[in-house]
Design a protein around this motif. Structure first.
Motif, PDB file in Angstrom:
ATOM      1  N   GLY A  19     -15.062  31.438 -27.470  1.00  0.00           N
ATOM      2  CA  GLY A  19     -15.292  30.022 -27.738  1.00  0.00           C
ATOM      3  C   GLY A  19     -16.768  29.698 -27.912  1.00  0.00           C
ATOM      4  N   TYR A  20     -17.593  30.747 -27.996  1.00  0.00           N
ATOM      5  CA  TYR A  20     -19.034  30.546 -28.128  1.00  0.00           C
ATOM      6  C   TYR A  20     -19.558  31.424 -29.260  1.00  0.00           C
ATOM      7  N   MET A  21     -20.758  31.125 -29.699  1.00  0.00           N
ATOM      8  CA  MET A  21     -21.343  31.867 -30.813  1.00  0.00           C
ATOM      9  C   MET A  21     -22.843  32.005 -30.583  1.00  0.00           C
ATOM     10  N   GLY A  22     -23.497  32.691 -31.502  1.00  0.00           N
ATOM     11  CA  GLY A  22     -24.932  32.912 -31.406  1.00  0.00           C
ATOM     12  C   GLY A  22     -25.243  34.314 -30.938  1.00  0.00           C
ATOM     13  N   ASN A  31     -23.988  29.326 -27.567  1.00  0.00           N
ATOM     14  CA  ASN A  31     -23.650  28.027 -28.149  1.00  0.00           C
ATOM     15  C   ASN A  31     -22.144  27.854 -28.255  1.00  0.00           C
ATOM     16  N   SER A  32     -21.659  26.737 -27.798  1.00  0.00           N
ATOM     17  CA  SER A  32     -20.236  26.447 -27.932  1.00  0.00           C
ATOM     18  C   SER A  32     -19.902  26.176 -29.392  1.00  0.00           C
ATOM     19  N   ILE A  33     -18.742  26.651 -29.829  1.00  0.00           N
ATOM     20  CA  ILE A  33     -18.307  26.380 -31.199  1.00  0.00           C
ATOM     21  C   ILE A  33     -17.616  25.027 -31.281  1.00  0.00           C
ATOM     22  N   TYR A  34     -17.480  24.349 -30.155  1.00  0.00           N
ATOM     23  CA  TYR A  34     -16.760  23.080 -30.108  1.00  0.00           C
ATOM     24  C   TYR A  34     -17.714  21.928 -29.814  1.00  0.00           C
ATOM     25  N   GLU A  35     -17.269  20.727 -30.185  1.00  0.00           N
ATOM     26  CA  GLU A  35     -18.016  19.523 -29.857  1.00  0.00           C
ATOM     27  C   GLU A  35     -17.890  19.230 -28.367  1.00  0.00           C
ATOM     28  N   GLN A  36     -18.822  18.400 -27.863  1.00  0.00           N
ATOM     29  CA  GLN A  36     -18.809  18.080 -26.445  1.00  0.00           C
ATOM     30  C   GLN A  36     -17.859  16.935 -26.112  1.00  0.00           C
ATOM     31  N   SER A  37     -17.379  16.222 -27.112  1.00  0.00           N
ATOM     32  CA  SER A  37     -16.471  15.105 -26.862  1.00  0.00           C
ATOM     33  C   SER A  37     -15.728  14.770 -28.134  1.00  0.00           C
ATOM     34  N   CYS A  38     -14.698  13.957 -28.015  1.00  0.00           N
ATOM     35  CA  CYS A  38     -13.984  13.477 -29.197  1.00  0.00           C
ATOM     36  C   CYS A  38     -14.896  12.642 -30.088  1.00  0.00           C
ATOM     37  N   GLU A  39     -15.888  11.987 -29.491  1.00  0.00           N
ATOM     38  CA  GLU A  39     -16.851  11.216 -30.283  1.00  0.00           C
ATOM     39  C   GLU A  39     -17.569  12.126 -31.274  1.00  0.00           C
ATOM     40  N   GLY A  40     -17.856  13.361 -30.859  1.00  0.00           N
ATOM     41  CA  GLY A  40     -18.497  14.311 -31.767  1.00  0.00           C
ATOM     42  C   GLY A  40     -17.624  14.653 -32.951  1.00  0.00           C
ATOM     43  N   TYR A  41     -16.309  14.785 -32.738  1.00  0.00           N
ATOM     44  CA  TYR A  41     -15.408  15.063 -33.862  1.00  0.00           C
ATOM     45  C   TYR A  41     -15.288  13.848 -34.775  1.00  0.00           C
ATOM     46  N   ARG A  42     -15.255  12.653 -34.190  1.00  0.00           N
ATOM     47  CA  ARG A  42     -15.220  11.452 -35.031  1.00  0.00           C
ATOM     48  C   ARG A  42     -16.468  11.391 -35.900  1.00  0.00           C
ATOM     49  N   HIS A  43     -17.609  11.786 -35.326  1.00  0.00           N
ATOM     50  CA  HIS A  43     -18.869  11.766 -36.055  1.00  0.00           C
ATOM     51  C   HIS A  43     -18.829  12.715 -37.254  1.00  0.00           C
ATOM     52  N   GLN A  44     -18.004  13.745 -37.169  1.00  0.00           N
ATOM     53  CA  GLN A  44     -17.835  14.676 -38.293  1.00  0.00           C
ATOM     54  C   GLN A  44     -16.841  14.151 -39.325  1.00  0.00           C
ATOM     55  N   GLY A  45     -16.235  13.002 -39.059  1.00  0.00           N
ATOM     56  CA  GLY A  45     -15.241  12.462 -39.982  1.00  0.00           C
ATOM     57  C   GLY A  45     -13.837  12.936 -39.706  1.00  0.00           C
ATOM     58  N   LYS A  46     -13.601  13.556 -38.539  1.00  0.00           N
ATOM     59  CA  LYS A  46     -12.259  14.024 -38.207  1.00  0.00           C
ATOM     60  C   LYS A  46     -11.366  12.838 -37.834  1.00  0.00           C
ATOM     61  N   PHE A  86      -5.330  17.474 -32.099  1.00  0.00           N
ATOM     62  CA  PHE A  86      -5.701  18.308 -30.962  1.00  0.00           C
ATOM     63  C   PHE A  86      -7.005  19.029 -31.271  1.00  0.00           C
ATOM     64  N   PHE A  87      -7.932  19.011 -30.315  1.00  0.00           N
ATOM     65  CA  PHE A  87      -9.219  19.663 -30.468  1.00  0.00           C
ATOM     66  C   PHE A  87      -9.603  20.287 -29.133  1.00  0.00           C
ATOM     67  N   TYR A  88     -10.474  21.292 -29.214  1.00  0.00           N
ATOM     68  CA  TYR A  88     -11.128  21.793 -28.017  1.00  0.00           C
ATOM     69  C   TYR A  88     -12.456  21.055 -27.864  1.00  0.00           C
ATOM     70  N   ILE A  89     -12.747  20.603 -26.656  1.00  0.00           N
ATOM     71  CA  ILE A  89     -14.053  20.024 -26.377  1.00  0.00           C
ATOM     72  C   ILE A  89     -14.701  20.824 -25.260  1.00  0.00           C
ATOM     73  N   ASP A  90     -16.020  20.927 -25.325  1.00  0.00           N
ATOM     74  CA  ASP A  90     -16.801  21.663 -24.328  1.00  0.00           C
ATOM     75  C   ASP A  90     -17.807  20.683 -23.736  1.00  0.00           C
ATOM     76  N   SER A  91     -17.448  20.088 -22.606  1.00  0.00           N
ATOM     77  CA  SER A  91     -18.200  18.946 -22.077  1.00  0.00           C
ATOM     78  C   SER A  91     -19.646  19.270 -21.779  1.00  0.00           C
ATOM     79  N   ASP A  92     -19.937  20.487 -21.356  1.00  0.00           N
ATOM     80  CA  ASP A  92     -21.324  20.818 -21.031  1.00  0.00           C
ATOM     81  C   ASP A  92     -21.941  21.751 -22.054  1.00  0.00           C
ATOM     82  N   GLY A  93     -21.359  21.805 -23.254  1.00  0.00           N
ATOM     83  CA  GLY A  93     -21.967  22.576 -24.336  1.00  0.00           C
ATOM     84  C   GLY A  93     -22.192  24.022 -23.958  1.00  0.00           C
ATOM     85  N   SER A  94     -23.443  24.423 -23.870  1.00  0.00           N
ATOM     86  CA  SER A  94     -23.782  25.817 -23.559  1.00  0.00           C
ATOM     87  C   SER A  94     -23.745  26.109 -22.067  1.00  0.00           C
ATOM     88  N   GLY A  95     -23.350  25.128 -21.253  1.00  0.00           N
ATOM     89  CA  GLY A  95     -23.290  25.342 -19.813  1.00  0.00           C
ATOM     90  C   GLY A  95     -22.137  26.234 -19.404  1.00  0.00           C
TER      91      GLY A  95
END
Length: 1282
Positions: free
Chosen positions: A565-568, A573-588, A592-601
């Motif tokens: 679920g990570y890359m780099g 780096n997470s391959i997923y957005e940190q929230s549904c707001e991030g997917y909306r920002h992409q125009g999705k 169903f989506f995967y979210i990674d709340s703390d990103g690279s944490g």
């Protein structure tokens, strides 16, 4: 600690319930070189006798005032023999007295024997010491960790460019005493307990060891009750086994000292090898460890069989061996009865005089050794270790035209090749994965026509080959590579040069003395380190994050991030957005989506449902039981409990809740003669019990009806507390975030007669990302926000959005003593990420083709790890800089983190910074800005950057936290005005949109008509729609005016498209698009645009026609009709013919200027000036087109689900004569979404029947939907697929 301890003092430390502990403090800083005889200092060479190493003591002025070698190059060294193993804590250097000769940087090597050197490392890297800047000042370096050695070498790397290498040195430390035992591989020490059985809850074992063997048992104990403990070397790694097996360390067979510490308390174990520690719990049945009679060190003797052992014994030296405070070796040396010696154990460390060599370069390293030419046969053997899959091990040109012989690694496999021009080549391959870092032995033997290749001394698997010609030995043997000059060497390399270590080289059965090679009296070499093996395990520790798998070559490591679920480069780096707001920002849109709340944490990704609507973006996390569950037979003695599994960790859920603006869970408790509180409760976060119910507030033990004063029995605060015979319920939302999610429900009052309860806990639902729009505005260049130090030693990522009109400024900066990290805008088109981890500044710069100070939001992501430094700006190409293979790598910062400003410069940043994340952690800019002068929370103007996400005429509406799309004047809907609004028309269906009647028509009949309608002239038509049909002729759209002008769009009998204008001056104008049959059951897109006199018609995004009117006065629009015109209008014959059939098919997203008549008819029929006649059924034209309409009856949905009769995946599920629609679900639910279905039947190309079922239902993950529509007196139902 030895003879030279100074300033000793004894401190008594008292601990509760323990015996006194005495700690000896001492100063270990004696000058160790000054008292040595001059013969203790030696060197690689000397310029003159006056420059010999005997004059190299600190502050000495005799001779030439220090040591200088014959040639100043990186092969030179100055060596100190300290006489015995000592503890070394510091070094100091000077240049040569009164000269221009001094060393500006150097490294250190140490050894116990003067052979097999080891480079001094700090922070897991070869440490480069800063030297002198003149001849006489002293530069002192204290070690981070002391080291124990007898021999120390100074290796000059750089020196004064105007002089030569010149060096005087001192070493500081103290004497070091230790107890050592030497095991020869056939011996061991047995430590026998005072009692037969030793049962312990706490054990501590500490020791140091060194060995050339990769396998061997260091200690072992076992008991008759099944307990055991073993510490064993396995392939150069240390394995600890006591019901649980844990492996630690690597390359431990390097004949250097390694420290081991094992601490056990009950089942908890701390296992440390050198600086690496693993904490784990053992899996034994009890907390204590039962060992019978004895512990064995160095091997596992077989009872009753002296000299025989169960497994391979340890071969090497052990130092300072302690078991629970008992000095085992000291007892053995003093022949105490607790110790029994098996075999030959001595008490000094015998050091094998093995000289390893390291091949450093992939292009220039080689070792040339001579052989005895023209011997009948060949015998060569050596050992190697490497991480590289490919590399030349040996090349020799055989005598008597026997051809060249090559031995090389290819893909981790060993290959021997003999090539002759007149014969077929002879090739032998052996082994796999020989680049595993372990020592491997190679033996090549040839006699006459037969050659044998033996790997790892395994004669049973040796490979043989025969040659036509006899084999004669050559006179030159090239190991590891070839010289650059092929003419002189005739050496060939089919792969690449070898990077790795070799040792124990034999040619013609004679060992080769590699020290003679180093001294220049034997053979030749290039880019070699002689007398050390410089191998390093770059996967220890594993710097691949989030479970990435580490592999390595000689110079770097690689991370396999598959299925993480990570890359780099380091799986950071997470391959997923940190929230549904991030997917909306992409125009999705919703799904169903995967979210990674703390990103690279450290928290992993979590699958959620994102319900992306116009108003709020909801995140839903499902659990294992969202249906209604009945409960009977529970009482306080046997309570009913149900725990909820969200397929996530508590930390993941907590992160989602904490980052949201609002969260809720529906809680419903249905009861019949079953009390609610305090007989029923739920458990939330932190395992806390809660007695309030849905709709109520924490701490007041009420239900929603109690707060609203609406309970069925006003004497109680919950409906269920009334204990009624009939069913009632307490239902509401739990919305106190600190208590969510619900993890368990407990019911204890359903065991009375007729007592029953039922409960339902909905999914966790949250909306709002508190961080995504979290912003601060920096209004002056001197303003900044400060935060705690950014701790990111080995990996760091920084991401944020910014907008500015300034030409330059610092976004972020954090300083250390020498290290720093900074992100800044250097110029309107340039962003730079600067970082220094001790090797000098590294700068990654991205240049934009367009200015970035355009007051639009821009995205920046900077990352640094052990492999790369990178910078990403918007979607521009990423700038990536590779990190050096060696050098400092830990980022050491100690000041405050500055955001929007800088501690090192005057000029800060003017503009806005938003959504700042550091290593996945969110920085609350708004909260800090509230109390900081010159900085304001928030930043307006989101639509200037994101307005383009509102499509199809949607209008961007500015919000404090973000934006939304207003689709009022768009023919589309959805969060981005991209979702089509379409409907199925039958033959008589008609939609008429009535425009407002011009005011003067009824108020002033005397005014000339031209004056009346002068302001109502339409200067343009922007018409767009999509249609699907199989019928001709058809009337799609009809617009008429109060002057009996009209615009009609029809399908002719032959399927061509006609646009007909009837104008008062130009008369009838017909524009025909005959590029095909448009009644072909496919979706077609039509655009008709008139701007003034110019008309443009597009069909399916292709320009079909352009026309310029002589004069246009299309004015005073009266109405717009879709489908059949039902008013008594005088239609011309062609339009009337088409109107007789109306339109049968699907119309989608109809737009006329700023009006959306189809959307108005479907969404606002009671408000908009629109009239609907006949059957109008909302549907999806795109979904209908995707069906195989000739063969099956299909149900379509906007989410892509479908069900079909008779294809095996689906089936008819019911036949009901009742005239009803039906909907049911067989299992678990999740949040409400809208599903639109349409049934389409076609027969022989003719559209026979359309029907539609519009369902508002709960979507689910594993249930079957049944959707029904009445047809000829009975309902047809289908399952959609699971």
């Amino acid at each position: 600690m030895g003879d030279s301890i100074k300033n000793e003092r004894v401190i008594l430390l008292l601990f509760p319930t323990e015996t006194p502990h005495y700690v000896l403090e001492y100063n270990c800083d004696d000058a160790l070189v000054s008292p040595l005889p001059s013969t203790a200092l030696t060197s690689s060479s000397e310029l003159f006798s006056t420059h010999s190493p005997s004059f190299a003591k600190l502050n000495r002025r005799d001779g030439a005032g220090g040591w200088s070698p014959l040639d100043s190059n990186e092969r030179q060294w100055l060596q100190v023999d300290l006489g015995d193993r000592v503890e070394i804590v510091a070094v100091a250097t000077q240049g040569r007295y009164g000269s221009s000769d001094w060393v500006t940087s150097y490294t250190l090597m140490f050894s116990d024997t003067g052979r097999n050197w080891k480079q001094y490392r700090q922070d897991d890297t070869i440490w480069v010491f800063t030297g002198n800047s003149n001849a006489d000042s002293v530069v002192h370096h204290k070690f981070l960790h002391s080291m124990k050695a007898r021999f120390l070498r100074f290796i000059p790397l750089k020196w004064n460019v105007s002089g030569r290498i010149g060096l005087r040195v001192e070493v500081f430390g103290c004497s070091y005493k230790s107890d050592i035992a030497d095991f020869d591989g056939r011996s061991s020490l047995l430590y026998r307990f005072n009692q037969k059985l030793m049962s312990t809850f706490k054990d501590v074992v500490s020791l140091k060891f060194k060995s050339m063997q990769g396998d061997g048992v260091l200690f072992h104990g076992e008991g008759q009750r099944g307990d055991y403990v073993t510490l064993e070397l396995q392939k150069g790694k240390l394995s600890f086994n006591s019901h649980t097996s844990v492996t630690l360390g690597s390359l431990l067979d390097d004949q250097h000292w390694h420290s081991v510490l094992i601490e056990r308390f009950n089942k908890q174990v701390n296992f440390t090898v050198d600086k690496h520690t693993q904490h784990f719990r053992t899996k034994g049945d009890s907390d204590h460890l039962d060992i019978d009679y004895e512990l064995s060190f160095g091997g596992i003797p077989v009872p009753g069989k002296p000299g025989t052992f169960q497994r391979k014994n340890f071969h090497g030296c052990i130092e300072n061996l302690y078991y629970n405070g008992v000095n085992i070796i000291d007892l053995a040396k003093r022949r105490k009865p607790q110790i029994y010696t098996v075999g030959n154990v001595t008490f000094s460390c015998s050091e094998p005089q093995v000289v390893p060599i390291t091949f450093v370069s992939t292009s220039h390293s080689y070792l040339l050794l001579p052989g005895t030419p023209q011997i009948d046969g060949l015998s060569v053997s050596f050992q190697f270790r490497t991480w590289n899959k490919d590399g030349l091990l040996l090349f020799t040109e055989l005598s008597e035209n026997s051809g060249p012989l090559l031995v090389y690694l290819h893909g981790g496999r060993l290959t021997l090749l003999i090539q002759k021009e007149t014969e077929n080549p002879v090739e032998i391959s052996e082994g796999t994965n020989l680049h595993d870092g372990l020592w491997h032995s190679v033996n090549i033997n040839a006699r006459r026509h037969r050659i044998t290749l033996t790997l790892d001394n395994n004669a049973a698997t040796a490979s043989h080959a025969t040659t036509v010609s006899r084999i004669y030995s050559g006179n030159s043997y090239y190991f590891g590579g070839c010289p650059d000059n092929f003419t002189d060497s005739q050496c060939l390399n089919p792969v690449t040069a070898f990077q790795g270590c070799m040792r124990l080289i034999f040619i013609d059965n004679q060992p080769k003395d590699l020290i003679l090679v180093q001294q220049g009296s034997l053979g030749n070499f290039s880019d070699l380190h002689i007398d050390l093996c410089g191998i390093k395990d770059r996967c220890l520790p594993n710097y691949c994050e989030h479970g990435g798998k580490c592999s390595q070559s000689w110079t770097t490591f690689y991370c396999d991030c598959n299925d993480t679920g990570y890359m780099g480069a380091t799986c950071h780096n997470s391959i997923y957005e940190q929230s549904c707001e991030g997917y909306r920002h992409q125009g999705k849109t919703s799904g169903f989506f995967y979210i990674d709340s703390d990103g690279s944490g450290p928290l992993g990704p979590l699958r959620v449902f994102c319900n992306i609507t116009e108003d709020k973006i909801w995140t839903a996390v499902q659990h294992n039981n969202t249906g209604i569950t009945r409960v009977q037979g529970a009482d306080p003695e046997k309570p009913y409990t149900m725990s909820f599994n969200y397929n996530s960790s508590a930390e993941q859920l907590e992160a989602i809740i904490n980052s949201a603006e609002y969260c809720e869970q529906e809680a419903a408790y249905h009861c019949r003669k079953s009390h609610g509180m305090p007989f029923a409760w739920w458990v939330g976060r932190a395992n806390e019990k809660h007695l309030y119910w849905g709709g109520s507030l924490p701490g007041i033990q009420q239900c929603a009806c109690g707060l609203e004063e609406s309970c069925l029995d006003m004497r109680y605060f919950c409906n269920c507390d009334a204990d009624r015979e009939e069913w009632t319920n307490d239902t509401g939302l739990l919305a106190f975030k600190d208590h969510l999610p619900v993890t368990q429900i407990v019911i204890t009052d359903t065991n009375r007669s007729n007592s029953e309860a039922a409960w339902k806990i909905g999914p966790l639902r949250c909306y709002g990302d508190r961080q995504f729009w979290n912003a601060a505005s920096f209004n002056t260049e001197a303003s900044y926000l400060h935060f705690p130090t950014f701790h990111a030693e080995v990996s760091a990522d920084i991401s944020f959005f910014f907008k500015t009109t300034a030409v330059s400024g610092v976004f972020l900066e954090n300083l250390g003593i020498k290290d720093f990290i900074r992100v800044e805008i250097n110029s309107p088109k340039e962003i730079t990420f600067s970082i220094d981890v001790g090797n000098g500044p590294t700068e990654a710069t991205v240049q934009s083709p367009t200015p970035l100070n355009d007051n639009q939001w821009h995205y920046v992501r900077a990352e640094r790890n052990l492999k790369q430094t990178s910078l990403q700006v918007d979607s521009l190409p990423k700038k990536v800089l590779e990190a050096p293979a060696e050098g400092h790598f830990r980022l050491q910062l100690n000041s405050q983190l500055f955001v929007g400003g800088t501690a090192s410069r005057q000029k800060g940043f003017l503009g806005c910074i938003r959504s700042l994340h550091l290593n996945g952690q969110k920085l609350d800019l708004e909260e800090r800005a509230k109390t900081t002068p010159g900085v304001k929370p928030g930043c307006p103007g989101h639509c200037s950057s994101y307005g383009n996400l509102c499509h199809n005429g949607g209008k961007c509406v500015e919000k404090y936290n973000g934006y939304s799309c207003d689709c009022t004047n768009s023919a589309y809907e959805g969060p981005f005005c991209k979702e089509e609004v379409s409907a199925v028309f039958e033959a008589g269906t008609s939609i008429t949109y009535i425009f407002q009647e011009p005011y003067p028509v009824t108020k002033n009949a005397s005014t000339s008509s031209s004056a009346i309608y002068a302001d109502a002239v339409m200067s343009k038509e922007n018409i767009a729609f999509s249609f699907l049909t199989a019928h001709t002729p058809s009337l799609l759209l009809y617009i008429n005016t109060y002057f009996h002008e009209y615009l009609a769009v029809i399908l002719s009998k032959n399927g061509s498209l006609q646009v007909r204008y009837k104008l008062s001056k130009d008369g009838l104008l017909i524009f025909t698009i005959d590029s095909g049959n448009f009644a072909n059951r496919e979706l077609h897109h039509v655009k008709i645009n008139r701007e003034g006199r110019e008309l443009v018609i597009q069909v399916d995004q292709v320009l079909k026609l352009k026309h310029n009117f002589s004069e246009i006065d299309f004015k005073a629009i009266k109405s717009l009709t879709l489908g059949k015109v039902t008013d008594s209008l005088s239609l011309d014959p062609e339009v009337s013919k088409a109107n007789a059939y109306g339109f049968t098919g699907c119309l989608s997203s109809v737009q006329y200027n700023h009006i959306a008549p189809l959307k108005a008819a479907l969404r606002h029929p009671s408000v908009a000036p629109v009239t609907v006649k006949g059957s109008l059924t909302e549907s999806s034209c795109a979904a209908i087109m995707e069906a195989d309409v000739n063969t099956v009856t299909t149900i379509y949905s906007s989410s892509g689900m479908s069900c079909q009769e008779g294809n095996g995946e689906f089936k008819r599920c019911c036949r009901a004569k009742e005239k009803e629609h039906c909907l049911s679900s067989t299992s678990k639910m999740i949040p409400t979404v809208r599903l639109s279905f349409a049934i389409l039947k076609l027969s022989s190309g003719n559209l026979k029947y359309f029907a539609y079922v519009n369902l508002y239902a709960e979507e689910e993950t594993r249930s079957s939907w049944k959707c029904c529509h009445q047809e000829q007196g009975q309902s047809s139902c289908c399952f959609s697929h699971q």
